[in-house]
Design an enzyme around this catalytic site. Sequence first.
Site, mmCIF file in Angstrom:
data_model
loop_
_atom_site.group_PDB
_atom_site.id
_atom_site.type_symbol
_atom_site.label_atom_id
_atom_site.label_comp_id
_atom_site.label_asym_id
_atom_site.label_seq_id
_atom_site.Cartn_x
_atom_site.Cartn_y
_atom_site.Cartn_z
ATOM 1 N N ARG A 226 43.138 32.421 49.768
ATOM 2 C CA ARG A 226 42.028 33.137 50.392
ATOM 3 C C ARG A 226 40.719 32.778 49.696
ATOM 4 O O ARG A 226 39.676 32.638 50.345
ATOM 5 C CB ARG A 226 42.260 34.651 50.339
ATOM 6 C CG ARG A 226 43.399 35.117 51.222
ATOM 7 C CD ARG A 226 43.554 36.619 51.195
ATOM 8 N NE ARG A 226 42.446 37.305 51.837
ATOM 9 C CZ ARG A 226 42.263 38.624 51.790
ATOM 10 N NH1 ARG A 226 43.109 39.380 51.111
ATOM 11 N NH2 ARG A 226 41.232 39.178 52.408
ATOM 12 N N CYS B 242 37.446 41.714 45.013
ATOM 13 C CA CYS B 242 38.615 41.214 45.748
ATOM 14 C C CYS B 242 38.250 41.261 47.219
ATOM 15 O O CYS B 242 37.130 40.925 47.588
ATOM 16 C CB CYS B 242 39.853 42.044 45.417
ATOM 17 S SG CYS B 242 39.647 43.825 45.684
#
Length: 282
Positions: A180, A235
């Site tokens: 990601r 995050c």
Amino acid sequence: MKFVVNKEWLFEQLNNQQVKIVDCRFDLGNPDFGEKRYQESHIPGAYYFHLEKQLSGPVVEHGGRHPLPEMEKFKQDLEKVGIDHSKTVIAYDGGEGQFASRFWWLLTYLGHDNVYVLNGGFRGWVQAGFPTTKEIPEHEHAYFKVNIRKEILATYNEVKEIVTDGKKSSVLIDSRDPARYVGDIEPIDKIPGHIPGAINKFWENGLEKGFFKSKEEQKKRFAEIDQDKPIIVYCGSGVTATPNYIALKMAGYKNVKLYAGSYSDWVSYEGNPVEKGNENAK
């Protein structure tokens, strides 16, 4: 300073009225999962805190997918289960680490010192043969005095300034899976990639089978980062960055902040730059 406790210690404290236990089990793909599991079986004396109902606020245009809760409401939720500054608080989740760490960070942000994560979580507790119950403890009443620690929260504007000015004096740490981070996949947020200039330190690498790695191992993970530099961790939505926050503190870093809105907040603003790829994915 310790950040985690072991199951043996907690077992000895089950009848200690000065110790409060919080069950934070959750499944991002099934929001009812944790509460149902709690009702079926939990550590004796534990109260349940729901990630999206109590540890997060309503989702709006900006602020990310798990914005911080309204602090007065969170304060009241703490008071209902008898948490005040005289109590030692132990948070656990299924053994993943991120949900208990989110509670840990929030309580720390509100100015509470004696809060810890149960190493190994509920899974480790059950595997060790320690007792569980279906009995839900009665609500209590306490007065929790809020003392916000602004120094551990990074604002959107602070992150924006670092990116815009290209500041090298601060370190941005992306805690997500490397795939990601580099932008190969993005299952949730609308734009793949990462905040420009961020390095990647996958949060799961700070734990092993649900247990936080040692102080020495955490130091090795972050060895290339100057201890004197300010650090901001993020995050996807401010949940899985919290184990990295704890890991950094375990490793001795003093100036660490959480960007609570994280990447989902960053990409909610039109025109914000995003980077893809990077050899700093780890």
